[in-house]
Design an enzyme around this catalytic site. Structure first.
Site, PDB file in Angstrom:
ATOM      1  N   SER A  54       0.851  -1.178  -0.015  1.00 31.34           N
ATOM      2  CA  SER A  54       0.055  -0.182   0.138  1.00 31.34           C
ATOM      3  C   SER A  54       0.941   1.145   0.070  1.00 31.34           C
ATOM      4  CB  SER A  54      -0.886  -0.036   1.278  1.00 31.34           C
ATOM      5  OG  SER A  54      -2.036  -0.872   0.886  1.00 31.34           O
ATOM      6  N   LYS A  57      -0.059   3.667  -2.664  1.00 33.29           N
ATOM      7  CA  LYS A  57      -1.233   4.664  -2.411  1.00 33.29           C
ATOM      8  C   LYS A  57      -0.569   6.125  -2.468  1.00 33.29           C
ATOM      9  CE  LYS A  57      -4.676   1.557  -0.747  1.00 33.29           C
ATOM     10  NZ  LYS A  57      -4.043   0.462  -0.553  1.00 33.29           N
ATOM     11  N   SER A 109      -5.747   3.402   4.319  1.00 33.74           N
ATOM     12  CA  SER A 109      -5.263   2.601   3.174  1.00 33.74           C
ATOM     13  C   SER A 109      -6.635   1.988   2.577  1.00 33.74           C
ATOM     14  CB  SER A 109      -4.278   1.583   3.899  1.00 33.74           C
ATOM     15  OG  SER A 109      -3.605   1.179   2.916  1.00 33.74           O
TER      16      SER A 109
END
Length: 330
Positions: A54, A57, A109
Site C-alpha cells: 500500500s 497509494k 489505506s
C-alpha cells in the site's frame, strides 16, 4: 559464575541498543534519503525491485492532486465499493469529495478509495495506471512499475526502497498532500479515522508516512522524519521490525549529518565578466569529512545564454541542481 551473569547482562543490553533487523523471506531492503535533495544517505538493496504493497497509494495520491481539484466530488462505482482488503466502506452511487477519499486512502489505506479516485481521475483504473507510470518515468523512477492504484499484489507491479522514498518526498512537496499525510486523526460527518502509521501518532519527529502489507510484500513502511531543520525519509520493504528500524535509522542520520548551506541568495562573479544571480538559498545534509564542490554549466546557445545550471557535488557526485540567471557585467 558472576562473570557469566555480567556477560549475559551486557549482551542483553547490547541487543537492546542495537536491535537485529531481521530480513523476511523473499528479500528486503531499506533507504534513507535527504528529504530536500533526494540524496541517498544510507541503504541496503535500495534499488532492488520488490513489491511495496500500500505504499503505492502515496503515488496514487500524487497523481490525483496533479490532475483534479480535491474539493470536487467523485461518484463511487460498484467496482470501487466492492474492493477486497482494507476499506473505508464506500457505498456505490454516492458522490464523495475527493479530499475525503484522499484521507481515507492515506490514513486508513482504503482500497475502495484508491479505485474510486482512479476511476474519477483516469476514467478507468487502466487509464489512471497509465498516468502513474508516465509520471514515474518523468520523475526518474527507473525501478518502478504500476499495474493498479492500491498496491494489491501483481507480479508486474514493483518499486524499490529508493524510488518509494522519492514518492513520499514528492508527495510532501504538495501542500494539500502534506496536510493529509501529517494528519493523526480525521473527523468529518460522523466519521473518525485514526492514522494507521503508529510513529506519526506517537513520535514527535515522525511527521508523515504510510504503512503497507500484503502476504507477498511483507510489511512495508515509509516515514518522513523532521528534527529541527534536518528532514529525512526512511523506507523499509519486507522488514518485520520496521517501527524500531525507522526510529534508529533516522536517529543515526540526525547524529551523523549536519545541515549546511551550500548556496546563498545573491550575486556571484565569474571569470569573463559574468555574474550569476540566484534567488533561492540551498541546504544539504553532509558529514563533516565530506567534500563539497560546485560546478556551473553555461548555455552556449544565444537564445538560452541568460540561464545556467549550478550543480553542488559531494565527492564528485551531483546531489543538488539549481537553475540560475546569468548576466554580463557591463
Amino acid at each position: 559464575m558472576r562473570k557469566q551473569v555480567i556477560l549475559l547482562v551486557v549482551l542483553i543490553l547490547l541487543g537492546a541498543l542495537y536491535p537485529h533487523f531481521t530480513q523476511a523471506q523473499g528479500g528486503s531492503s531499506y533507504a534513507v534519503i535527504d528529504a530536500k535533495t533526494g540524496r541517498l544517505l544510507a541503504g541496503s538493496g535500495e534499488h532492488q525491485r520488490l513489491p511495496i504493497a500500500s505504499l503505492t497509494k502515496m503515488w496514487t495520491a500524487v497523481i490525483v492532486t496533479d490532475e483534479v481539484n480535491i474539493k470536487e466530488n467523485a461518484e463511487i462505482s460498484t467496482k470501487a465499493s466492492s474492493q477486497e482488503g482494507s476499506s473505508i466502506y464506500l457505498k456505490a452511487g454516492v458522490d464523495t469529495p475527493v479530499d475525503v477519499l484522499l484521507y481515507g486512502l492515506m490514513l486508513r489505506s482504503g482500497n475502495d478509495a484508491s479505485v474510486a479516485l482512479a476511476e474519477h481521475v483516469g476514467g478507468s483504473v487502466e487509464g489512471f495506471v497509465k498516468l502513474m507510470n508516465e509520471k514515474a518515468i518523468l520523475m526518474g523512477m527507473k525501478d518502478t512499475k504500476f499495474q493498479n492504484p492500491s498496491g494489491l499484489h501483481h507480479e508486474e507491479q514493483f518499486s524499490s526502497a529508493y524510488d518509494t522514498a522519492l514518492m513520499l518526498k514528492i508527495a510532501m512537496e504538495n501542500k494539500e498532500l502534506k496536510t493529509i499525510l501529517s494528519t493523526t486523526n480525521y473527523k468529518q460527518n460522523g466519521m473518525y479515522w485514526e492514522n494507521k502509521h503508529k510513529l506519526v501518532r506517537l513520535e514527535s519527529t515522525a511527521i508523515a508516512g504510510k504503512t503497507g502489507y500484503t502476504k507477498a510484500a511483507g510489511r512495508t513502511l515509509a516515514t518522513y522524519f523532521k528534527d529541527g531543520e534536518k528532514e529525512v525519509i526512511v523506507v523499509t520493504l519486507n522488514q518485520s521490525n520496521d517501527w524500531q528500524m525507522h526510529k534508529q535509522l533516522a536517529q543515526n542520520v540526525f547524529t551523523q549529518y549536519d545541515r549546511v548551506q551550500v548556496i546563498q541568495k545573491g550575486s556571484y562573479d565569474l571569470p569573463g565578466g559574468l555574474i550569476i544571480k540566484t534567488n533561492q538559498p540551498a541546504y544539504i545534509l553532509k558529514k563533516k569529512n565530506e567534500q563539497v564542490s560546485h560546478l556551473v554549466f553555461l548555455n552556449r546557445t544565444k537564445a538560452l545564454q541568460k540561464n545556467a545550471r549550478w550543480e553542488v557535488q559531494i565527492n564528485g557526485k551531483t546531489i543538488l541542481t539549481q537553475n540560475v540567471h546569468i548576466e554580463r557585467n557591463e
